[in-house]
Design a protein around this motif. Structure first.
Motif, short mmCIF file in Angstrom:
data_model
loop_
_atom_site.label_atom_id
_atom_site.label_comp_id
_atom_site.label_asym_id
_atom_site.label_seq_id
_atom_site.Cartn_x
_atom_site.Cartn_y
_atom_site.Cartn_z
N ILE A 181 -2.67 55.02 38.02
CA ILE A 181 -3.09 55.59 39.30
C ILE A 181 -4.26 54.77 39.83
N LYS A 182 -4.21 54.41 41.10
CA LYS A 182 -5.34 53.69 41.71
C LYS A 182 -5.76 54.46 42.95
N ASP A 183 -6.94 55.07 42.89
CA ASP A 183 -7.36 55.89 44.03
C ASP A 183 -7.70 55.03 45.24
N ALA A 184 -7.36 55.50 46.42
CA ALA A 184 -7.65 54.76 47.65
C ALA A 184 -8.07 55.74 48.75
N SER A 185 -8.66 56.83 48.34
CA SER A 185 -8.99 57.89 49.30
C SER A 185 -10.19 57.50 50.17
#
Lengths: 340, 340, 340, 340
Positions: C28-32
């Motif tokens: 998972i790579k957060d991009a929020s």
């Protein structure tokens, strides 16, 4: 027009519709067999709507056997229509005409840079939008009449003709004054008020095919312009809407052939809007030459990253030059010639 | 908006586009992994054209993650928009509104006969065309402003509201004076000049979906009207163009559900133009009620054989009455009610 | 793959889907950002169905950022796939290959007349149907295996390769024995059992694009064949179904360019089925050459009036000869060469 | 069939085609006027391909006036076809039949949970895929014959009939042994070998409409099955492919009405595949009831997050129960009744 009655249609039903038609001045030619009651409607059926006849009780279906357009039809006029612009460019003859320029006119300077480039590469008609049909109200809407004057000025410096889109009847007088070809966009192909208005001018009109217009509807829109008095119509295939989304639209290259079969009007191709990707323009332009279209209209921008619209489908000047070289070479083996 | 770079994109290419965006006031949020360089663009990206970013060297693709419309969006306004006409008809609330009348206004007498019939059956909004968008220049083009005055007069006799199509900006003042709802036709859904013009009035606008318009483009056209100041927009699904020719168009019944998910605007259905066959109208109207549309707009003619347009898709008054009976009965089991 | 959560999505909802993905072995790579919760899914997402992730509560939408095919992709294999037939014909290299012959094999005599004619004009691959996919059960269904043997015999007399359509898995062994290229028809493009079956042979496969198949689906069907072990796939654009009925289908000439951008597989054009009119074949073949397709497949019949199928789209031998002359001349200015 | 000659067609050309037709046993009925040469072709023209006649010199166009299918036509059989399954379910009569179950059979346990739930809600036909037509070769392909046996076992526990998709002729004997309805998928609607094969069984066949199949082509595929000896065909509208991508496909609700006008065969709706979104299923099912379809086929899964396919369009059991309650209530005002 052929009317076919339903299997159980009564004699009264047949009499009723035939009387209706006779009262309107049409003739009747019976073509019934043992199995089916069928008759032809004789006379000038152009004003007769086939769907209207389906209203009558007992009618199974109604088939038109002649085209609903006349002036735009090859049956009406056999020789190709040839349109000569003031600067000498001839559309519909032996030349492959290349119209080019930016999607939007952004400034006089931008226009001059691009006009010089495309003229140097051999294009003699300058395109550019000053009133822009944008899907979003928040997008750049064009410079308006100021942009139109810029186009005229810059084009005159280079001996070019200009083509630009008219979006409403309001500015028609200024268009008549300034432009060499009035463009009607795909979204306005059935803006009938606009069709009638440009039909009352004597300026050549480039009529783009609507996103989901059949070839027949497209020719009917040309008929609107011609019925209003202007027979200088150039058709432009620019891709139709289909389920395929890899390209912006689907270029219907066969439509060029269809139009040439059905009509005497010249037809060009807009590969920029069809593909929506500059990488495809050169190949699609060569394909347009191969099917003997009368020309193309192509978007060119010297700085696509900062273009105010359609950057992704604009060629840079050196790519445009490359395309013109290939077209010139290829035109030697096809019937239309690229003069530079 | 998410920007994905090509596999071999260089650091310079990444820097170049990011700087461009930062200079325009946007923020950057990196989301790259080992395999792919990816970043989000932060800020109000409504004015940013995703195709424009594809111009930049090294960009693979650009994905919009928010809708390009705002005022028309449910995210902007949660409660349904409710529009109340002068005669008390409410669109967008609990009522299933039935608009009905002839395709074309042909004479005051014709209009009065039909208005009386549909009013008696429980319809309170009178439809009728006075400017007609006809595919053929040789077909009946409508009575114009005289027809508009007839509509107002006859509607007032029966306490009905009126809806009629505006085809160009020229007659907008008269429309503001006489009509209760301005209709924009499918062929004009992206006539942006017209959208802006009706956006400057305070008259409710019925916006038909274009023949090949996506739901997003349709809502963008609503956005044009709203961005110009008029938030009384009613959407109308009227069938889309597909490969299937048995019906005139393909009624996209799911579009009613889509619009209700995406927008707060009311949405009605036009089964007459969708099907092009009067035999299908009743069933499609019941389907529209079943998906909880806010109403329908239906063509009715007392003498379809002699109608000047669209006879084949017009209901006769007694068929209309039958349909209204069925709708009234069926509305007892659905959320929208037919008041008569 | 990018997952975007709905505006009001809770922390629990975000955790829930992320745990699901982590359990399946993805990263998972957060991009929020402040406005939106967004994350990338890392790893081999080819087996992950984006629509499946939309099931999770709180998910707004899911966007795939890599193509769902691998073996057919240019990312996997940069150099063009080149296929050499036993008689020396090379597809996917510098040659413009012309496959030609009757729609249906009708008799050995008919086949020999046509084979001789097309061979004399410079075509080295003989097409002909022995199992015919006919819309009507009452139409000629082909000669079957007998026809196949005739094809082999006649082709050998002239040193030609043969291509014919396989409609079901039943006859695959005979096809492997007799044919040089197995054709899969448009209606079978997603007959997955058949795709797997031909994937287990070592015979080149010509895969026609389905009537309404996207370019991605078409490449996915090629992937099926390749994933089963056969990497000799030739793609064939043959027109797609659209609203336009003047031509039998709409030739999507841009698809040739798209395939060349996305894949290493050769791609040819079938102008006969696209247009459905023999008058258009020559021009569309020249357009195919102009976009640098790897060849064409064309229907030829010496007696179209008595052909058992597709007479209207078959060229007579002298028209075919004329086309070959023009293609040969035109190929001098394009990258693909017609060797005769 | 009507043949129209070109304007300048010679007497020889007219004689030539007429002789050809007379030799084939057809009659000729002249219907010419001063302006146009036109004649009808009399006799059983079902085997005559209109495009074939366009081959003849001097022919302008050829119009079919009778449908190309016979057994499937209402003209052939007026009374509706009614199909009774072994467990007593009747399709095509007064009942609104609900077929339901998972997209894919995943395990006996999964199937039992879902079968119990849908049976409790009043569904008597269990759907479930054991051979899955998946766009990607890397996606779950189904449990095969083992899954089929599970379906039979579980269905018997609950007194349900079963329907499942047959993808190739290989497994037809097992299908005949185990299933109550053989489903042919949209991608196989024109897999003519398969149509003939199921036509030789005596098991009812559910024939899904192809993604881009016209109503006429769909009925022609039914004709294939019937011409092979099996007249128990159920048609299933499942959405067509259009330019609109908000829904997975565009549900053509009018097709239900068209089929009922043209044919005696029962027709049901698949809202799950049409919409691709579970949120729309209930409303589209109600619309299907409103147009008086003979039933629906719906995907249900107790754990969509972990479904192996089509989770996003599957209803959870409590949503299914809610839909059945609404359908039952609504069916009181329509002609088809939901028995539970």
């Amino acid at each position: 027009m052929i009317v076919q009655m339903k299997k159980g249609a009564t004699k009264d039903e047949v009499d009723h519709i035939q009387k209706y038609l006779i009262n309107k001045g049409f003739g009747i030619k019976d073509a019934s067999s043992d199995e089916v009651t069928l008759f032809g409607v004789l006379g000038d059926v152009k004003s007769l709507d086939p769907t209207q006849l389906r209203v009558f009780s007992g009618v199974e279906n109604v088939t038109r056997i002649s085209s609903p357009y006349k002036l735009a039809s090859k049956a009406f006029k056999k020789e190709p229509t040839i349109i000569t612009l003031k600067n000498g460019v001839v559309i519909g003859g032996d030349d492959f005409v290349v119209m080019s320029g930016p999607c939007s006119v952004e400034s006089e300077e931008q226009l001059r840079i691009i006009a010089k480039a495309v003229k140097d590469s051999g294009s003699n008609v300058l395109r550019g939008g000053v009133f822009k049909p944008r899907t979003s109200p928040y997008a750049f809407q064009g410079l308006g009449i100021e942009g139109l004057k810029m186009m005229r000025k810059v084009a005159d410096e280079f001996g070019m003709a200009i083509i630009t889109e008219l979006m409403g009847t309001e500015h028609i007088d200024e268009f008549v004054k300034y432009v060499d070809i009035i463009q009607l966009g795909a979204r306005n192909m059935q803006n009938f008020d606009l069709l009638k208005a440009v039909g009352k001018t004597n300026i050549p009109v480039l009529l783009k095919r609507g996103l989901s217009a059949t070839i027949e509807e497209w020719l009917m829109s040309a008929e609107y312009i011609m019925a209003s008095g202007n027979d200088q119509v150039i058709l432009c295939e620019r891709g139709i809407r289909t389920f395929e989304k890899y390209t912006r639209n689907t270029l219907d290259i066969s439509a060029v052939l269809a139009v040439r079969e059905l009509s005497h009007l010249p037809v060009i191709v807009d590969p920029s809007h069809a593909a929506g990707k500059w990488e495809m323009i050169e190949s699609l332009s060569l394909a347009s030459l191969a099917v003997e279209a009368d020309g193309i209209i192509v978007e060119v921008h010297h700085d696509p990253e900062n273009a105010l619209s359609d950057g992704a489908q604009s060629l840079k000047p050196h790519k445009f030059e490359h395309m013109m070289d290939r077209l010139e070479k290829a035109s030697t083996v096809f019937s239309k010639q690229l003069k530079r």
